[in-house]
Scaffold this motif. Structure first.
Motif, PDB file in Angstrom:
ATOM      1  N   ARG A   1      46.294  33.547  84.606  1.00 49.63           N
ATOM      2  CA  ARG A   1      46.869  33.892  83.300  1.00 49.63           C
ATOM      3  C   ARG A   1      46.218  35.153  82.740  1.00 49.63           C
ATOM      4  O   ARG A   1      46.901  36.030  82.212  1.00 49.63           O
ATOM      5  N   LYS A   2      44.879  35.247  82.839  1.00 55.28           N
ATOM      6  CA  LYS A   2      44.187  36.437  82.340  1.00 55.28           C
ATOM      7  C   LYS A   2      44.567  37.676  83.139  1.00 55.28           C
ATOM      8  O   LYS A   2      44.713  38.762  82.574  1.00 55.28           O
ATOM      9  N   ILE A   3      44.738  37.525  84.450  1.00 58.37           N
ATOM     10  CA  ILE A   3      45.138  38.663  85.291  1.00 58.37           C
ATOM     11  C   ILE A   3      46.513  39.148  84.882  1.00 58.37           C
ATOM     12  O   ILE A   3      46.762  40.354  84.790  1.00 58.37           O
TER      13      ILE A   3
ATOM     14  N   GLY B   1      42.173  48.197  84.675  1.00 57.77           N
ATOM     15  CA  GLY B   1      41.888  48.142  86.101  1.00 57.77           C
ATOM     16  C   GLY B   1      40.600  47.431  86.467  1.00 57.77           C
ATOM     17  O   GLY B   1      40.582  46.545  87.322  1.00 57.77           O
ATOM     18  N   LEU B   2      39.478  47.783  85.822  1.00 60.39           N
ATOM     19  CA  LEU B   2      38.186  47.207  86.175  1.00 60.39           C
ATOM     20  C   LEU B   2      38.142  45.712  85.835  1.00 60.39           C
ATOM     21  O   LEU B   2      37.696  44.896  86.647  1.00 60.39           O
ATOM     22  N   GLU B   3      38.611  45.357  84.656  1.00 61.37           N
ATOM     23  CA  GLU B   3      38.616  43.948  84.266  1.00 61.37           C
ATOM     24  C   GLU B   3      39.514  43.137  85.189  1.00 61.37           C
ATOM     25  O   GLU B   3      39.160  42.048  85.624  1.00 61.37           O
ATOM     26  N   ARG B   4      40.662  43.694  85.515  1.00 69.61           N
ATOM     27  CA  ARG B   4      41.613  43.024  86.415  1.00 69.61           C
ATOM     28  C   ARG B   4      41.000  42.789  87.794  1.00 69.61           C
ATOM     29  O   ARG B   4      41.135  41.716  88.366  1.00 69.61           O
ATOM     30  N   ARG B   5      40.294  43.796  88.325  1.00 69.01           N
ATOM     31  CA  ARG B   5      39.650  43.660  89.643  1.00 69.01           C
ATOM     32  C   ARG B   5      38.563  42.591  89.618  1.00 69.01           C
ATOM     33  O   ARG B   5      38.417  41.821  90.566  1.00 69.01           O
ATOM     34  N   LYS B   6      37.790  42.528  88.532  1.00 70.48           N
ATOM     35  CA  LYS B   6      36.743  41.501  88.420  1.00 70.48           C
ATOM     36  C   LYS B   6      37.356  40.104  88.393  1.00 70.48           C
ATOM     37  O   LYS B   6      36.850  39.177  89.031  1.00 70.48           O
ATOM     38  N   LEU B   7      38.439  39.939  87.661  1.00 69.40           N
ATOM     39  CA  LEU B   7      39.116  38.647  87.598  1.00 69.40           C
ATOM     40  C   LEU B   7      39.692  38.263  88.965  1.00 69.40           C
ATOM     41  O   LEU B   7      39.582  37.108  89.394  1.00 69.40           O
ATOM     42  N   GLN B   8      40.275  39.245  89.661  1.00 67.23           N
ATOM     43  CA  GLN B   8      40.833  38.974  90.982  1.00 67.23           C
ATOM     44  C   GLN B   8      39.727  38.606  91.982  1.00 67.23           C
ATOM     45  O   GLN B   8      39.919  37.733  92.823  1.00 67.23           O
TER      46      GLN B   8
END
Length: 174
Positions: free
Chosen positions: A139-141, A147-154
């Motif tokens: 959900r957060k993704i 970009g950086l936050e998305r990569r950390k979540l992934q």
């Protein structure tokens, strides 16, 4: 009493004895809960035992001559005792195949429970927690555009999925 639900229960026990390590991810009643066929048979047994004990092993009216068709005056009746006898019949069938016919592909239910019961339930609860966390991360993704936050979540999501795979792979080792 209508239906073949006792036969379904018996088939669940036989399936657990033949292929106890097969896993299923539940959609209902607890989405994301992963159970082995042995655990599914256990859930069948304990749930039906609970319900039969609440209603009495042989509820009133079972042997009456009146129709068993549900109506507003006569609510639907679940034959919990029929389910239990189906589970027992499945267990007896397993023992017959194993002991009398000597079938090696049919495993001893008591030995399977001794070997896997605690570990399977620990894995199921850990998998459920990981599945819930993975759901939250997805959900957060979906909401994240950075970009950086998305990569950390992934990356965290991939670690969770790897942990679940390793946990189940280790559980399947003899």
């Amino acid at each position: 009493v209508m239906g073949l639900s006792g036969v379904v229960m018996a088939m669940g026990v036989v399936t657990a004895a033949v292929n106890p390590r097969e896993t299923f991810t539940m959609l209902f009643p607890v989405p994301g809960l992963m159970l082995t066929t042995l655990q599914v048979a256990d859930v069948f047994f304990f749930f039906n035992l609970l319900m039969a004990s609440r209603r009495g092993l042989i509820p009133r009216g079972v042997f009456s001559s009146s129709s068993s068709v549900p109506s507003p005056e006569k609510p639907f009746f679940v034959a919990w005792h029929g389910h239990l006898f189906g589970l027992i019949a499945g267990g007896l069938f397993v023992e017959w195949k194993r002991l009398v016919e000597g079938r090696r592909d049919v495993k001893d239910l008591a030995e399977l429970h001794y070997r896997y019961f605690l570990g399977d339930w620990k894995n199921s609860f850990a998998d459920f927690g990981d599945s819930w966390r993975a759901f939250q991360l997805r959900r957060k993704i979906d909401e994240s555009s950075v970009g950086l936050e998305r990569r950390k979540l992934q990356q965290e999501l991939e670690e969770i999925e790897m942990r679940k795979r390793c946990r189940r792979q280790h559980a399947h080792e003899p």
